[in-house]
Write a protein that holds these residues in place. Structure first.
Motif, PDB file in Angstrom:
ATOM      1  N   SER A 185       0.802  -1.217   0.000  1.00  0.00           N
ATOM      2  CA  SER A 185       0.000   0.000   0.000  1.00  0.00           C
ATOM      3  C   SER A 185       0.838   1.271   0.000  1.00  0.00           C
ATOM      4  O   SER A 185       2.050   1.245   0.222  1.00  0.00           O
ATOM      5  N   ASN A 214      -0.837  -5.522   2.310  1.00  0.00           N
ATOM      6  CA  ASN A 214      -2.218  -5.948   2.549  1.00  0.00           C
ATOM      7  C   ASN A 214      -2.700  -6.667   1.296  1.00  0.00           C
ATOM      8  O   ASN A 214      -3.006  -6.041   0.285  1.00  0.00           O
ATOM      9  N   ASN A 250      -5.342  -8.755   1.343  1.00  0.00           N
ATOM     10  CA  ASN A 250      -6.735  -9.155   1.528  1.00  0.00           C
ATOM     11  C   ASN A 250      -7.568  -8.773   0.309  1.00  0.00           C
ATOM     12  O   ASN A 250      -7.459  -7.645  -0.199  1.00  0.00           O
ATOM     13  N   SER A 297     -10.533  -7.997   0.138  1.00  0.00           N
ATOM     14  CA  SER A 297     -11.424  -6.873   0.446  1.00  0.00           C
ATOM     15  C   SER A 297     -10.757  -5.523   0.236  1.00  0.00           C
ATOM     16  O   SER A 297     -11.434  -4.488   0.200  1.00  0.00           O
ATOM     17  N   TYR A 298      -9.435  -5.519   0.079  1.00  0.00           N
ATOM     18  CA  TYR A 298      -8.689  -4.272  -0.089  1.00  0.00           C
ATOM     19  C   TYR A 298      -8.405  -3.947  -1.561  1.00  0.00           C
ATOM     20  O   TYR A 298      -7.940  -2.859  -1.882  1.00  0.00           O
ATOM     21  N   GLU A 352     -10.272  -0.742  -2.960  1.00  0.00           N
ATOM     22  CA  GLU A 352      -9.770   0.489  -2.336  1.00  0.00           C
ATOM     23  C   GLU A 352      -8.384   0.844  -2.861  1.00  0.00           C
ATOM     24  O   GLU A 352      -8.094   2.007  -3.163  1.00  0.00           O
ATOM     25  N   SER A 353      -7.528  -0.171  -2.997  1.00  0.00           N
ATOM     26  CA  SER A 353      -6.179   0.062  -3.507  1.00  0.00           C
ATOM     27  C   SER A 353      -6.220   0.588  -4.939  1.00  0.00           C
ATOM     28  O   SER A 353      -5.547   1.562  -5.285  1.00  0.00           O
ATOM     29  N   HIS A 378      -9.822 -13.409  -4.894  1.00  0.00           N
ATOM     30  CA  HIS A 378      -9.221 -12.217  -5.495  1.00  0.00           C
ATOM     31  C   HIS A 378      -9.567 -12.110  -6.979  1.00  0.00           C
ATOM     32  O   HIS A 378      -9.857 -11.020  -7.490  1.00  0.00           O
TER      33      HIS A 378
END
Length: 313
Positions: A88, A94, A96, A98-99, A102-103, A136
């Motif tokens: 990040s 990270n 995950n 779920s990220y 956002e990334s 993913h």
């Protein structure tokens, strides 16, 4: 400049791309001012480079931000941008699922674009490569449907990792650790061509060794201080053997980059460039192709003398 196929619906990519790690404000490494970063990108465009490889953690986001500023006003359809997921902009890792979104949204905002041509997992741990065991890739597929990416993949170092990714996902891009002293990835090149996966060759100069500027007496105080004195001496010994095989036929860095470009599976090579002079020098590799005979000698050298050493990165 020669241009090669990358992925569906993207422009052809320049055989030499620009790795954008150096554009950011990197503490503890060779930092670059924003002005110099923008000028480097503009010079790359002038030289015919249209492939740009970046990541959120390059300069804690400043790398993507500066790349976006430098590319502002350039026809988006003529350039190809690859970014990453997993490291990040805060400097933390990270992976995950779920990220992912956002990334990516953060990268798009910093780059000032609506989409990236590809996003790859940034040196992910082995457990994230199996598409049958991770969600993913379902998320990446949805991002393709939404038009925010055109393809996905991973940055990997070994044949086994590449084989696992290609065998269990619809990945279309792999950034592979590949150079004269690290050739394991080439075992996956035929499979990559069969599955229409583009290969980005990273670290083609082996962190500077294949530029010829280091020797057995070299001392490092940056990230390369990871090498022990024995590691340095072994690399210096191998380097002398590489030079003997090349028989002083031209510039070492040119030959090292041309070695990567010899393989049809390789879409683009991203040598490190800390300034415009290095960029110009590396691009000149396109004028110095390497022969099939020399490639075979280098392949045999790797198999018989380098591979058994399990040379550390």
């Amino acid at each position: 400049m020669k241009y090669n196929r990358y992925i569906n619906d993207s422009a052809l990519v320049s055989e030499i791309g620009l790795g954008a790690w150096q554009l950011g404000n990197n503490s503890g490494w060779q930092s670059m001012s924003e002005h110099n970063a923008v000028e480097l990108v503009k010079k790359a465009l002038e030289l015919g480079i249209n492939f740009f490889d970046t990541a959120p953690n390059y300069g804690h986001g400043t790398g993507e931000d500066r790349l976006g500023k430098a590319l502002k006003g350039v026809d988006r359809n003529t350039i190809v941008i690859n970014t990453k997921f997993g490291h990040s902009d805060s400097g933390k890792t990270n992976y995950n699922s779920s990220y992912i979104r956002e990334s990516l949204e953060g990268s798009l905002k910093r780059l000032g674009v609506d989409y990236v041509d590809s996003i790859i997992m940034h040196n992910p741990p082995l457990e994230y490569l199996d598409g049958n065991k991770n969600d993913h890739y379902e998320i990446f597929e949805r991002l393709i449907e939404e038009g925010k990416i055109k393809a996905y993949g991973a940055s990997l170092d070994t044949y086994e990792d590449m084989k696992l990714l290609m065998g269990t996902t619809n990945a279309k891009v792999i950034e592979a650790f590949f150079n004269i002293l690290h050739q394991d990835a080439s075992r996956a090149f035929d499979l990559a061509m069969e599955k229409d996966v583009a290969i980005i060759a990273k670290i083609p100069l082996d962190s500077g060794w294949l530029s010829g500027k280091y020797n057995a007496e070299s001392i490092f105080d940056d990230i390369r201080k990871r090498w022990s004195r024995q590691d340095i001496q072994i690399r210096a010994h191998l380097l002398n053997k590489v030079k003997a095989i090349l028989d002083a036929q031209g510039d070492l860095a040119h030959k090292a980059i041309s070695f990567c470009l010899y393989y049809d599976a390789v879409a683009t090579v991203i040598p490190g460039n800390v300034n415009i002079a290095q960029l110009v020098h590396n691009v000149k590799s396109i004028n110095h192709p390497i022969s099939k005979e020399i490639v075979k000698k280098l392949e045999n050298f790797y198999t018989n003398e380098v591979k058994p050493l399990h040379l550390p990165w």
